[in-house]
Motif scaffolding. Sequence first.
Motif, PDB file in Angstrom:
ATOM      1  N   ALA A 130       0.858  -1.177   0.000  1.00 11.43           N
ATOM      2  CA  ALA A 130       0.000   0.000   0.000  1.00 11.43           C
ATOM      3  C   ALA A 130       0.892   1.224   0.000  1.00 11.43           C
ATOM      4  N   ASN A 131       0.654   2.137  -0.927  1.00 10.74           N
ATOM      5  CA  ASN A 131       1.501   3.326  -0.930  1.00 10.74           C
ATOM      6  C   ASN A 131       1.112   4.256   0.216  1.00 10.74           C
ATOM      7  N   PRO A 132       1.967   5.226   0.540  1.00 13.43           N
ATOM      8  CA  PRO A 132       1.706   6.069   1.716  1.00 13.43           C
ATOM      9  C   PRO A 132       0.351   6.767   1.697  1.00 13.43           C
ATOM     10  N   LEU A 133      -0.114   7.210   0.528  1.00 19.17           N
ATOM     11  CA  LEU A 133      -1.394   7.911   0.474  1.00 19.17           C
ATOM     12  C   LEU A 133      -2.550   6.951   0.747  1.00 19.17           C
ATOM     13  N   TYR A 134      -2.438   5.702   0.299  1.00 19.75           N
ATOM     14  CA  TYR A 134      -3.475   4.710   0.603  1.00 19.75           C
ATOM     15  C   TYR A 134      -3.530   4.454   2.112  1.00 19.75           C
ATOM     16  N   VAL A 135      -2.364   4.346   2.736  1.00 22.10           N
ATOM     17  CA  VAL A 135      -2.319   4.133   4.185  1.00 22.10           C
ATOM     18  C   VAL A 135      -2.912   5.327   4.912  1.00 22.10           C
ATOM     19  N   GLU A 136      -2.602   6.538   4.433  1.00 21.16           N
ATOM     20  CA  GLU A 136      -3.170   7.739   5.044  1.00 21.16           C
ATOM     21  C   GLU A 136      -4.687   7.753   4.902  1.00 21.16           C
ATOM     22  N   LEU A 137      -5.175   7.302   3.758  1.00 19.59           N
ATOM     23  CA  LEU A 137      -6.617   7.301   3.498  1.00 19.59           C
ATOM     24  C   LEU A 137      -7.341   6.245   4.312  1.00 19.59           C
TER      25      LEU A 137
END
Length: 271
Positions: A130-137
Amino acid sequence: MARTSLGEALMTWRAAVAPGDVGLPGNGARRTPGLRREELAQLAGISADYLTRLEQGRAANPSAQVVEALARTLQLTDNERSHLYQLAGLAAPGPDRIPRTISPGVQRMLDRLNDTPVAVFDAMLTELHANPLYVELMGNRTGNERNAAWRNFLGTAGRIRQTPESLGLLQELQVADLRRTAGRYPNDPNLHALIDELRRRSGRFDHLWESGPVAEHQATQKIIDHPRAGAITLDCDVLHVAGDDLRIMVYTAEPGSGDADKLTLLSVVHS
Protein backbone atom coordinates in the motif's frame (compact mmCIF):
# COMPACT_ATOMS: atom_id res chain seq x y z
CA MET A 1 24.99 -10.53 20.45
CA ALA A 2 25.85 -13.41 18.09
CA ARG A 3 23.88 -13.03 14.88
CA THR A 4 22.41 -15.91 12.90
CA SER A 5 22.69 -16.45 9.16
CA LEU A 6 19.07 -15.39 8.90
CA GLY A 7 19.75 -12.17 10.79
CA GLU A 8 22.84 -11.35 8.74
CA ALA A 9 20.95 -11.94 5.49
CA LEU A 10 18.05 -9.72 6.53
CA MET A 11 20.40 -6.89 7.47
CA THR A 12 22.30 -7.21 4.17
CA TRP A 13 19.14 -7.18 2.08
CA ARG A 14 17.63 -4.34 4.10
CA ALA A 15 20.73 -2.21 3.48
CA ALA A 16 20.41 -2.82 -0.27
CA VAL A 17 16.89 -1.37 -0.59
CA ALA A 18 16.69 2.39 -1.07
CA PRO A 19 13.65 4.13 0.43
CA GLY A 20 12.62 5.32 -3.02
CA ASP A 21 12.51 1.71 -4.24
CA VAL A 22 9.52 1.06 -1.98
CA GLY A 23 7.80 4.42 -2.35
CA LEU A 24 9.26 6.11 0.74
CA PRO A 25 10.82 9.58 0.77
CA GLY A 26 14.58 9.65 1.13
CA ASN A 27 14.51 12.18 3.99
CA GLY A 28 17.97 13.44 3.12
CA ALA A 29 21.25 11.84 4.19
CA ARG A 30 21.13 8.70 6.32
CA ARG A 31 23.75 7.33 8.68
CA THR A 32 23.40 3.88 7.11
CA PRO A 33 22.24 2.87 3.62
CA GLY A 34 18.94 1.21 2.88
CA LEU A 35 15.76 0.93 4.90
CA ARG A 36 15.50 1.52 8.61
CA ARG A 37 14.20 -1.39 10.68
CA GLU A 38 11.02 0.51 11.47
CA GLU A 39 10.38 1.13 7.77
CA LEU A 40 10.89 -2.50 6.76
CA ALA A 41 8.74 -3.69 9.65
CA GLN A 42 5.88 -1.36 8.76
CA LEU A 43 5.97 -2.26 5.07
CA ALA A 44 6.05 -5.99 5.89
CA GLY A 45 3.26 -5.72 8.46
CA ILE A 46 5.27 -6.96 11.45
CA SER A 47 6.46 -5.24 14.62
CA ALA A 48 9.81 -3.45 14.66
CA ASP A 49 10.66 -5.30 17.88
CA TYR A 50 10.16 -8.69 16.21
CA LEU A 51 12.30 -7.67 13.23
CA THR A 52 15.03 -6.51 15.62
CA ARG A 53 14.96 -9.87 17.40
CA LEU A 54 15.15 -11.72 14.07
CA GLU A 55 18.16 -9.69 12.96
CA GLN A 56 19.91 -10.06 16.31
CA GLY A 57 19.32 -13.81 16.52
CA ARG A 58 16.99 -13.52 19.53
CA ALA A 59 14.03 -14.91 17.56
CA ALA A 60 13.89 -17.91 15.27
CA ASN A 61 11.42 -19.92 13.20
CA PRO A 62 9.40 -17.08 11.64
CA SER A 63 6.17 -18.13 9.99
CA ALA A 64 5.83 -18.53 6.23
CA GLN A 65 3.62 -15.43 6.18
CA VAL A 66 6.36 -13.34 7.82
CA VAL A 67 9.04 -14.71 5.51
CA GLU A 68 6.92 -14.04 2.43
CA ALA A 69 6.16 -10.49 3.58
CA LEU A 70 9.86 -9.80 4.16
CA ALA A 71 10.85 -11.30 0.80
CA ARG A 72 8.24 -9.20 -0.98
CA THR A 73 9.18 -5.95 0.78
CA LEU A 74 12.90 -6.52 0.27
CA GLN A 75 12.20 -7.17 -3.43
CA LEU A 76 14.20 -10.40 -3.42
CA THR A 77 14.82 -12.39 -6.56
CA ASP A 78 13.38 -15.90 -6.81
CA ASN A 79 16.72 -17.41 -5.75
CA GLU A 80 17.10 -14.98 -2.83
CA ARG A 81 13.53 -15.67 -1.76
CA SER A 82 14.18 -19.42 -1.75
CA HIS A 83 17.36 -18.84 0.26
CA LEU A 84 15.43 -16.77 2.82
CA TYR A 85 12.93 -19.59 3.26
CA GLN A 86 15.82 -22.03 3.70
CA LEU A 87 17.47 -19.82 6.34
CA ALA A 88 14.13 -19.69 8.17
CA GLY A 89 13.88 -23.49 8.13
CA LEU A 90 10.96 -23.51 5.70
CA ALA A 91 10.30 -24.97 2.27
CA ALA A 92 9.83 -22.30 -0.38
CA PRO A 93 6.35 -22.26 -1.94
CA GLY A 94 6.10 -24.11 -5.24
CA PRO A 95 4.36 -23.12 -8.49
CA ASP A 96 1.00 -24.34 -7.15
CA ARG A 97 1.02 -21.66 -4.46
CA ILE A 98 -0.52 -18.20 -4.77
CA PRO A 99 1.98 -15.68 -6.18
CA ARG A 100 2.87 -13.02 -3.62
CA THR A 101 5.67 -11.23 -5.44
CA ILE A 102 5.30 -7.81 -7.04
CA SER A 103 7.34 -7.67 -10.24
CA PRO A 104 9.81 -4.80 -10.78
CA GLY A 105 7.66 -3.50 -13.64
CA VAL A 106 4.53 -3.31 -11.49
CA GLN A 107 6.54 -1.73 -8.66
CA ARG A 108 7.86 0.96 -11.00
CA MET A 109 4.29 1.72 -12.06
CA LEU A 110 3.21 1.98 -8.41
CA ASP A 111 6.09 4.32 -7.65
CA ARG A 112 4.74 6.76 -10.23
CA LEU A 113 1.34 6.97 -8.53
CA ASN A 114 2.37 8.79 -5.37
CA ASP A 115 -0.57 11.21 -5.64
CA THR A 116 -3.09 8.35 -5.99
CA PRO A 117 -4.13 5.90 -3.25
CA VAL A 118 -3.05 2.48 -4.53
CA ALA A 119 -2.81 -0.96 -2.92
CA VAL A 120 -1.90 -4.39 -4.29
CA PHE A 121 -3.60 -7.60 -3.18
CA ASP A 122 -2.81 -11.22 -3.97
CA ALA A 123 -5.33 -13.78 -5.19
CA MET A 124 -6.49 -14.56 -1.64
CA LEU A 125 -7.16 -10.85 -1.06
CA THR A 126 -4.22 -10.20 1.25
CA GLU A 127 -2.69 -6.74 1.03
CA LEU A 128 0.88 -6.99 -0.28
CA HIS A 129 1.65 -3.32 -0.75
CA ALA A 130 0.00 0.00 0.00
CA ASN A 131 1.50 3.33 -0.93
CA PRO A 132 1.71 6.07 1.72
CA LEU A 133 -1.39 7.91 0.47
CA TYR A 134 -3.48 4.71 0.60
CA VAL A 135 -2.32 4.13 4.19
CA GLU A 136 -3.17 7.74 5.04
CA LEU A 137 -6.62 7.30 3.50
CA MET A 138 -7.51 3.89 4.90
CA GLY A 139 -5.27 3.56 7.95
CA ASN A 140 -2.44 1.12 8.57
CA ARG A 141 -3.59 -2.51 8.52
CA THR A 142 -1.63 -5.25 10.24
CA GLY A 143 -2.00 -8.96 10.92
CA ASN A 144 -5.24 -10.60 9.80
CA GLU A 145 -6.70 -7.18 8.97
CA ARG A 146 -4.45 -7.14 5.89
CA ASN A 147 -6.76 -9.73 4.32
CA ALA A 148 -9.85 -8.04 2.89
CA ALA A 149 -12.13 -11.07 3.29
CA TRP A 150 -11.07 -11.69 6.91
CA ARG A 151 -11.57 -8.01 7.66
CA ASN A 152 -15.07 -7.83 6.16
CA PHE A 153 -16.33 -11.05 7.78
CA LEU A 154 -14.47 -11.15 11.11
CA GLY A 155 -12.65 -7.86 11.61
CA THR A 156 -13.49 -4.38 12.78
CA ALA A 157 -15.29 -1.75 10.74
CA GLY A 158 -12.89 0.30 8.65
CA ARG A 159 -13.18 3.78 7.21
CA ILE A 160 -15.24 2.81 4.17
CA ARG A 161 -18.88 3.66 4.78
CA GLN A 162 -21.07 0.59 4.27
CA THR A 163 -24.79 -0.04 4.19
CA PRO A 164 -26.07 -3.56 4.91
CA GLU A 165 -26.74 -3.91 1.18
CA SER A 166 -23.29 -2.73 0.04
CA LEU A 167 -21.51 -4.88 2.63
CA GLY A 168 -23.56 -7.90 1.62
CA LEU A 169 -22.68 -7.42 -2.05
CA LEU A 170 -19.01 -6.95 -1.19
CA GLN A 171 -19.03 -10.18 0.82
CA GLU A 172 -20.61 -12.04 -2.09
CA LEU A 173 -17.92 -10.72 -4.44
CA GLN A 174 -15.14 -11.74 -2.08
CA VAL A 175 -16.49 -15.27 -1.57
CA ALA A 176 -16.82 -15.69 -5.33
CA ASP A 177 -13.26 -14.41 -5.77
CA LEU A 178 -11.91 -16.83 -3.16
CA ARG A 179 -13.83 -19.69 -4.77
CA ARG A 180 -12.14 -19.03 -8.11
CA THR A 181 -8.77 -18.74 -6.38
CA ALA A 182 -9.32 -22.09 -4.60
CA GLY A 183 -9.92 -23.67 -7.98
CA ARG A 184 -6.64 -22.32 -9.36
CA TYR A 185 -4.53 -23.02 -6.26
CA PRO A 186 -6.02 -26.13 -4.61
CA ASN A 187 -2.82 -26.90 -2.68
CA ASP A 188 -2.07 -23.51 -1.14
CA PRO A 189 -2.04 -24.03 2.66
CA ASN A 190 -2.51 -20.35 3.52
CA LEU A 191 -5.64 -20.20 1.37
CA HIS A 192 -6.99 -23.39 2.95
CA ALA A 193 -6.37 -22.00 6.43
CA LEU A 194 -8.15 -18.73 5.60
CA ILE A 195 -11.21 -20.44 4.13
CA ASP A 196 -11.41 -22.94 7.00
CA GLU A 197 -11.28 -20.14 9.59
CA LEU A 198 -13.89 -18.06 7.79
CA ARG A 199 -16.25 -21.02 7.42
CA ARG A 200 -15.79 -21.97 11.06
CA ARG A 201 -16.23 -18.49 12.53
CA SER A 202 -18.65 -16.79 10.15
CA GLY A 203 -22.06 -18.25 9.43
CA ARG A 204 -22.50 -15.69 6.67
CA PHE A 205 -19.30 -16.80 4.91
CA ASP A 206 -20.18 -20.48 5.31
CA HIS A 207 -23.64 -19.89 3.80
CA LEU A 208 -22.21 -17.99 0.83
CA TRP A 209 -19.52 -20.61 0.33
CA GLU A 210 -22.12 -23.39 0.24
CA SER A 211 -24.47 -21.46 -2.05
CA GLY A 212 -21.68 -20.78 -4.53
CA PRO A 213 -22.23 -17.13 -5.59
CA VAL A 214 -20.93 -16.15 -9.01
CA ALA A 215 -19.91 -12.52 -9.34
CA GLU A 216 -17.18 -10.27 -10.70
CA HIS A 217 -15.64 -7.15 -9.20
CA GLN A 218 -16.75 -3.99 -10.96
CA ALA A 219 -15.88 -0.33 -10.62
CA THR A 220 -17.69 1.17 -7.64
CA GLN A 221 -17.95 4.46 -5.81
CA LYS A 222 -17.05 4.48 -2.13
CA ILE A 223 -17.31 6.97 0.70
CA ILE A 224 -14.34 6.99 3.06
CA ASP A 225 -14.81 8.63 6.46
CA HIS A 226 -11.37 10.05 7.18
CA PRO A 227 -10.72 11.11 10.80
CA ARG A 228 -9.40 14.55 9.75
CA ALA A 229 -10.61 15.23 6.19
CA GLY A 230 -14.15 13.99 6.75
CA ALA A 231 -16.19 12.14 4.12
CA ILE A 232 -14.41 11.63 0.78
CA THR A 233 -16.26 10.10 -2.20
CA LEU A 234 -13.91 8.24 -4.55
CA ASP A 235 -14.15 5.93 -7.52
CA CYS A 236 -12.60 2.51 -6.84
CA ASP A 237 -11.26 0.45 -9.73
CA VAL A 238 -9.69 -3.00 -9.43
CA LEU A 239 -7.07 -3.83 -12.07
CA HIS A 240 -5.76 -7.36 -12.64
CA VAL A 241 -2.12 -8.13 -13.45
CA ALA A 242 -1.96 -10.85 -16.09
CA GLY A 243 0.22 -13.80 -15.11
CA ASP A 244 0.86 -12.66 -11.53
CA ASP A 245 -2.76 -12.95 -10.33
CA LEU A 246 -2.50 -9.65 -8.47
CA ARG A 247 -5.27 -7.12 -7.92
CA ILE A 248 -4.34 -3.43 -7.97
CA MET A 249 -6.91 -1.27 -6.18
CA VAL A 250 -6.89 2.37 -7.29
CA TYR A 251 -8.91 5.22 -5.77
CA THR A 252 -9.49 8.40 -7.76
CA ALA A 253 -11.61 11.55 -7.35
CA GLU A 254 -13.53 13.49 -9.96
CA PRO A 255 -11.22 16.27 -11.21
CA GLY A 256 -12.04 19.69 -9.83
CA SER A 257 -14.30 18.31 -7.10
CA GLY A 258 -14.13 18.95 -3.38
CA ASP A 259 -13.18 15.30 -2.97
CA ALA A 260 -10.18 15.85 -5.25
CA ASP A 261 -9.16 18.81 -3.09
CA LYS A 262 -9.38 16.66 0.06
CA LEU A 263 -7.26 13.95 -1.57
CA THR A 264 -4.67 16.54 -2.58
CA LEU A 265 -4.62 17.89 0.97
CA LEU A 266 -4.01 14.40 2.38
CA SER A 267 -1.17 13.93 -0.09
CA VAL A 268 0.44 17.22 0.94
CA VAL A 269 -0.01 16.56 4.65
CA HIS A 270 1.55 13.13 4.35
CA SER A 271 4.53 14.16 2.20
